[in-house]
Structures are given as structure tokens and as C-alpha cells.
Design a protein around this motif. Sequence first.
Motif, short mmCIF file in Angstrom:
data_model
loop_
_atom_site.label_atom_id
_atom_site.label_comp_id
_atom_site.label_asym_id
_atom_site.label_seq_id
_atom_site.Cartn_x
_atom_site.Cartn_y
_atom_site.Cartn_z
N ASP A 1 -32.76 -36.57 -42.45
CA ASP A 1 -33.96 -35.92 -41.95
C ASP A 1 -35.24 -36.30 -42.69
OD1 ASP A 1 -32.50 -34.44 -40.08
OD2 ASP A 1 -31.97 -32.98 -41.61
N GLU A 2 -35.12 -36.53 -43.96
CA GLU A 2 -36.29 -36.61 -44.82
C GLU A 2 -37.11 -37.89 -44.70
OE1 GLU A 2 -37.55 -34.63 -47.53
OE2 GLU A 2 -36.43 -33.03 -46.61
N ILE A 3 -36.49 -39.02 -44.76
CA ILE A 3 -37.26 -40.21 -45.12
C ILE A 3 -37.76 -41.04 -43.97
CG2 ILE A 3 -36.18 -40.36 -47.36
CD1 ILE A 3 -34.43 -42.55 -46.32
N TRP A 4 -37.24 -40.90 -42.78
CA TRP A 4 -37.63 -41.83 -41.72
C TRP A 4 -38.83 -41.33 -40.92
CZ3 TRP A 4 -35.62 -45.28 -44.23
CH2 TRP A 4 -34.32 -45.25 -44.68
N ASN A 5 -39.32 -40.13 -41.21
CA ASN A 5 -40.48 -39.62 -40.50
C ASN A 5 -41.80 -40.09 -41.10
OD1 ASN A 5 -38.83 -38.20 -38.75
ND2 ASN A 5 -38.75 -36.43 -40.11
N THR A 6 -41.74 -40.68 -42.27
CA THR A 6 -42.94 -41.12 -42.96
C THR A 6 -43.01 -42.64 -42.94
OG1 THR A 6 -42.86 -39.20 -44.39
CG2 THR A 6 -44.16 -41.05 -45.16
N ARG A 7 -44.13 -43.14 -42.59
CA ARG A 7 -44.33 -44.59 -42.57
C ARG A 7 -44.95 -45.01 -43.89
NH1 ARG A 7 -41.10 -43.88 -39.08
NH2 ARG A 7 -41.57 -43.83 -36.90
N SER A 8 -44.17 -45.70 -44.68
CA SER A 8 -44.66 -46.18 -45.97
C SER A 8 -44.13 -47.58 -46.19
CB SER A 8 -44.20 -45.24 -47.09
OG SER A 8 -42.79 -45.21 -47.17
N ALA A 9 -44.62 -48.24 -47.20
CA ALA A 9 -44.21 -49.61 -47.49
C ALA A 9 -42.99 -49.66 -48.40
CB ALA A 9 -45.36 -50.39 -48.09
N GLY A 10 -42.75 -48.58 -49.15
CA GLY A 10 -41.63 -48.57 -50.07
C GLY A 10 -41.06 -47.18 -50.24
N HIS B 1 -43.68 -49.63 -38.91
CA HIS B 1 -43.82 -49.59 -37.46
C HIS B 1 -42.47 -49.74 -36.77
CE1 HIS B 1 -48.13 -49.90 -38.13
NE2 HIS B 1 -47.90 -50.94 -38.91
N LEU B 2 -42.33 -49.04 -35.66
CA LEU B 2 -41.15 -49.21 -34.81
C LEU B 2 -41.20 -50.57 -34.15
CD1 LEU B 2 -41.03 -45.71 -33.10
CD2 LEU B 2 -39.38 -46.62 -34.72
N PRO B 3 -40.13 -51.22 -33.83
CA PRO B 3 -38.75 -50.80 -34.05
C PRO B 3 -38.20 -51.20 -35.41
CG PRO B 3 -38.74 -52.79 -32.77
CD PRO B 3 -40.20 -52.44 -33.04
N SER B 4 -39.01 -51.86 -36.23
CA SER B 4 -38.54 -52.34 -37.53
C SER B 4 -38.06 -51.22 -38.44
CB SER B 4 -39.64 -53.13 -38.24
OG SER B 4 -39.99 -54.26 -37.48
N SER C 1 -48.38 -43.23 -45.99
CA SER C 1 -48.38 -44.46 -46.78
C SER C 1 -49.52 -44.50 -47.79
CB SER C 1 -48.43 -45.67 -45.86
OG SER C 1 -49.63 -45.65 -45.12
N ASN C 2 -50.53 -43.65 -47.63
CA ASN C 2 -51.60 -43.62 -48.62
C ASN C 2 -51.43 -42.42 -49.56
OD1 ASN C 2 -52.26 -41.54 -46.94
ND2 ASN C 2 -54.31 -42.26 -46.46
N HIS C 3 -50.20 -41.94 -49.67
CA HIS C 3 -49.86 -40.79 -50.51
C HIS C 3 -50.25 -41.05 -51.95
CE1 HIS C 3 -47.54 -37.48 -52.12
NE2 HIS C 3 -46.94 -38.33 -52.91
N ASN C 4 -50.96 -40.11 -52.52
CA ASN C 4 -51.27 -40.17 -53.95
C ASN C 4 -50.18 -39.45 -54.71
OD1 ASN C 4 -53.74 -41.53 -53.68
ND2 ASN C 4 -54.72 -39.61 -53.08
#
Length: 115
Positions: free
Chosen positions: A81-90, A36-39, A3-6
Motif C-alpha cells: 500500500d505504501e510506496i507505489w502511490n508516490t512518484r519519486s526518483a528513489g 510515470h506509468l507504466p514504468s 518527489s520534491n519531499h524535504n
Amino acid sequence: MTSNHNFTREDFDNLSALSTTENRLCLSLLMPTHQHLPSTQQDATLLKNLLRKAEADLAALGQTEKQIQTMLAPIRVLAVDEIWNTRSAGLAVYSTGDAAHTHFFHLPFSLPEFV
């Protein structure tokens, strides 16, 4: 990405390649995501809803069912596979309809739902 990805040079190059695509439809999907899980389980449902909207929008533009499915297939495949492993806001997804030009960007800020 976290989530702090530059925003990286590779991200910039990917967006630049998409912006120079000529004579092809391009698709943008924007959505808020949960950190955060489960959201986070709601995010896959939201993406499916946005893909249904994209189908309707592409049909309204005169695309055939085959063209629509071809356009959305890389997003459906990569989204598993790609997108749900990273916790980000958008999440921003940009695609021209092929896997080589389908990119997911995890962002540290929330985005409105948009197709």
C-alpha cells in the motif's frame, strides 16, 4: 510524500531511532524508482528481486527461515500500500524487522540497487 519531499524532523527521528537499535539486525534496501506509468509497475518487481537478495544475504548470515520471514514481513506488508502511490526518483527502506521500525523514504534522486 512527493518527489520534491524535504527531509522532515519526523524522518530524522525515524532514522535516529533505527541507528540506536542495539543487538538487532537492520536491513537497508535502496532502489531507483520511476515517476510515470507504466514504468512504475517495474518498481514492484525490482523490490521483489531485492527482497529475494535480502533473503539470501540473511541466510548467509546464519538467520533461520523463520527469522528471515519475520524480518522481511513488515516490508512486504507495507510495500503493498505504501510506496507505489508516490512518484519519486528513489526509494530507501530501512527496517529492524517490525512494522514500528520499518520506514520508507521517497527521495527526489535516483539510488543504486542495494541490499
